[in-house]
Design a protein around this motif. Structure first.
Motif, PDB file in Angstrom:
ATOM      1  N   LEU A 151      15.655  -0.048  -0.069  1.00  0.00           N
ATOM      2  CA  LEU A 151      14.560   0.667   0.582  1.00  0.00           C
ATOM      3  C   LEU A 151      13.179   0.161   0.176  1.00  0.00           C
ATOM      4  CD1 LEU A 151      16.027   4.273   0.238  1.00  0.00           C
ATOM      5  CD2 LEU A 151      15.761   2.976   2.368  1.00  0.00           C
ATOM      6  N   GLY A 152      13.112  -0.656  -0.872  1.00  0.00           N
ATOM      7  CA  GLY A 152      11.824  -1.209  -1.288  1.00  0.00           C
ATOM      8  C   GLY A 152      10.962  -0.264  -2.086  1.00  0.00           C
ATOM      9  N   ASN A 153      11.580   0.744  -2.721  1.00  0.00           N
ATOM     10  CA  ASN A 153      10.814   1.665  -3.552  1.00  0.00           C
ATOM     11  C   ASN A 153      10.359   0.977  -4.842  1.00  0.00           C
ATOM     12  OD1 ASN A 153      11.057   3.833  -1.768  1.00  0.00           O
ATOM     13  ND2 ASN A 153      13.028   4.439  -2.620  1.00  0.00           N
ATOM     14  N   PRO A 154       9.291   1.501  -5.481  1.00  0.00           N
ATOM     15  CA  PRO A 154       8.735   0.828  -6.669  1.00  0.00           C
ATOM     16  C   PRO A 154       9.735   0.597  -7.799  1.00  0.00           C
ATOM     17  CG  PRO A 154       7.201   2.467  -5.850  1.00  0.00           C
ATOM     18  CD  PRO A 154       8.468   2.640  -5.057  1.00  0.00           C
ATOM     19  N   ASN A 155      10.674   1.530  -8.005  1.00  0.00           N
ATOM     20  CA  ASN A 155      11.622   1.388  -9.109  1.00  0.00           C
ATOM     21  C   ASN A 155      12.904   0.655  -8.730  1.00  0.00           C
ATOM     22  OD1 ASN A 155      10.145   2.653 -11.149  1.00  0.00           O
ATOM     23  ND2 ASN A 155      10.735   4.686 -10.453  1.00  0.00           N
ATOM     24  N   ASP A 156      12.992   0.149  -7.502  1.00  0.00           N
ATOM     25  CA  ASP A 156      14.203  -0.525  -7.063  1.00  0.00           C
ATOM     26  C   ASP A 156      14.428  -1.827  -7.823  1.00  0.00           C
ATOM     27  OD1 ASP A 156      14.729   1.442  -5.277  1.00  0.00           O
ATOM     28  OD2 ASP A 156      14.253   0.285  -3.476  1.00  0.00           O
ATOM     29  N   ARG A 157      15.697  -2.172  -7.970  1.00  0.00           N
ATOM     30  CA  ARG A 157      16.107  -3.445  -8.539  1.00  0.00           C
ATOM     31  C   ARG A 157      17.106  -4.098  -7.602  1.00  0.00           C
ATOM     32  NH1 ARG A 157      12.533  -1.933 -11.176  1.00  0.00           N
ATOM     33  NH2 ARG A 157      12.225  -1.949 -13.417  1.00  0.00           N
TER      34      ARG A 157
END
Length: 287
Positions: free
Chosen positions: A248-254
């Motif tokens: 989803l491209g969220n800030p905490n994504d890896r």
């Protein structure tokens, strides 16, 4: 990159990419053993199993179930269960139907706040997946009400926000018993999300039959990992790890496999499942 990743999502629930894409990308990233853990569904496992076999991965059956803890939403990961277990599939069918009703209530509440979404468009975004908040979030982004999925949750859909609608869920004890009946092992997902007293909550879950704790999670630092390792040692719990990949491209994504999960810890987790002789350790396929 880790050789094992046991917390990932696909378009079968609220992920952006297909089960095939997830398997192919995992293999390209150096992952060798993994579990697809879509929310309240095993529908992606047949496709994932075929792709995993083709690219040389070992796929363990997986799922993420939402449960209710004192009115709060908590998540349990099931591994190695029998996908064809009748009572489990009956419950999952009920949950998928409940998710549709929940989505419609969210859209109605948003409309009451002057935010107009089309129910059919949200369902189109979800496709054949088990519809959830991320699909509503993507509809909000598409309609221009927010700039990102993260903003959609922070403003409208997150816990305690105006359009956060709860749904009927199993108690933790019921979910653990159901997954055990299906032959699986049960781990608590991202326990820090259980609140400041998460250690107490994990201890309570252990008393209900919990098998393990997600210890090596995408953005955990060394201190957090050490705390989880100590807690697992204290409670006699096994340890898993995962990226919680959605795309989803969220800030905490890896990225898939981009987690602090040492090879030795991956081996210990797989050995734990093998010792339990759980039925879903071969290539996963859906019935």
């Amino acid at each position: 990159m880790a050789i094992g990743d046991f917390h990932m999502h696909s378009t079968a629930s609220d992920g952006v990419h297909s089960p095939t894409w997830v398997m192919e990308t995992a293999a390209a990233n150096g992952v060798r053993t993994l579990a697809l853990t879509d929310h309240d569904t095993t529908e992606g496992l047949e496709e994932a199993g075929a792709a995993a076999e083709r690219v040389g991965l070992r796929l363990i059956s997986g799922i993420e179930l939402s449960v209710d803890i004192d009115g709060a939403d908590a998540h349990l990961l099931g591994f190695g269960f029998d996908i064809g277990h009748g009572p489990l599939q009956a419950y999952l069918s009920e949950q998928r139907e409940g998710r549709v009703g929940r989505m419609k209530r969210m859209v109605r509440v948003l409309g009451e706040h002057g935010v107009t979404l089309d129910v059919e468009r949200v369902q189109e975004i979800a496709g054949d997946a088990s519809v959830g908040r991320p699909h509503v979030a993507r509809a909000l982004v598409e309609a221009g009400y927010v700039g990102s999925v993260a903003e959609a949750f922070g403003t409208w859909l997150g816990d305690g926000k105006p359009a956060h609608i709860t749904r009927d869920r199993l108690t933790p004890a019921e979910a653990i018993a159901l997954l055990h009946e299906a032959g699986g092992a049960v781990f608590v997902a991202h326990p820090i999300y259980l609140g400041e007293n998460y250690e107490e909550r994990v201890a309570e879950l252990t008393g209900m039959g919990l098998d393990g704790i997600e210890t090596y999670y995408k953005f955990y630092d060394a201190e957090t990992i050490a705390a989880h390792e100590a807690l697992s040692e204290k409670l006699g719990l096994a340890r898993s790890g995962g990226s919680d990949y959605h795309g989803l491209g969220n800030p905490n994504d890896r990225e898939i496999g981009d987690i602090p999960f040492a090879d030795s810890a991956v081996a210990e987790f797989v050995a734990f499942l093998e010792e339990r002789a759980v039925p879903g350790l071969a290539q996963a396929g859906a019935s």
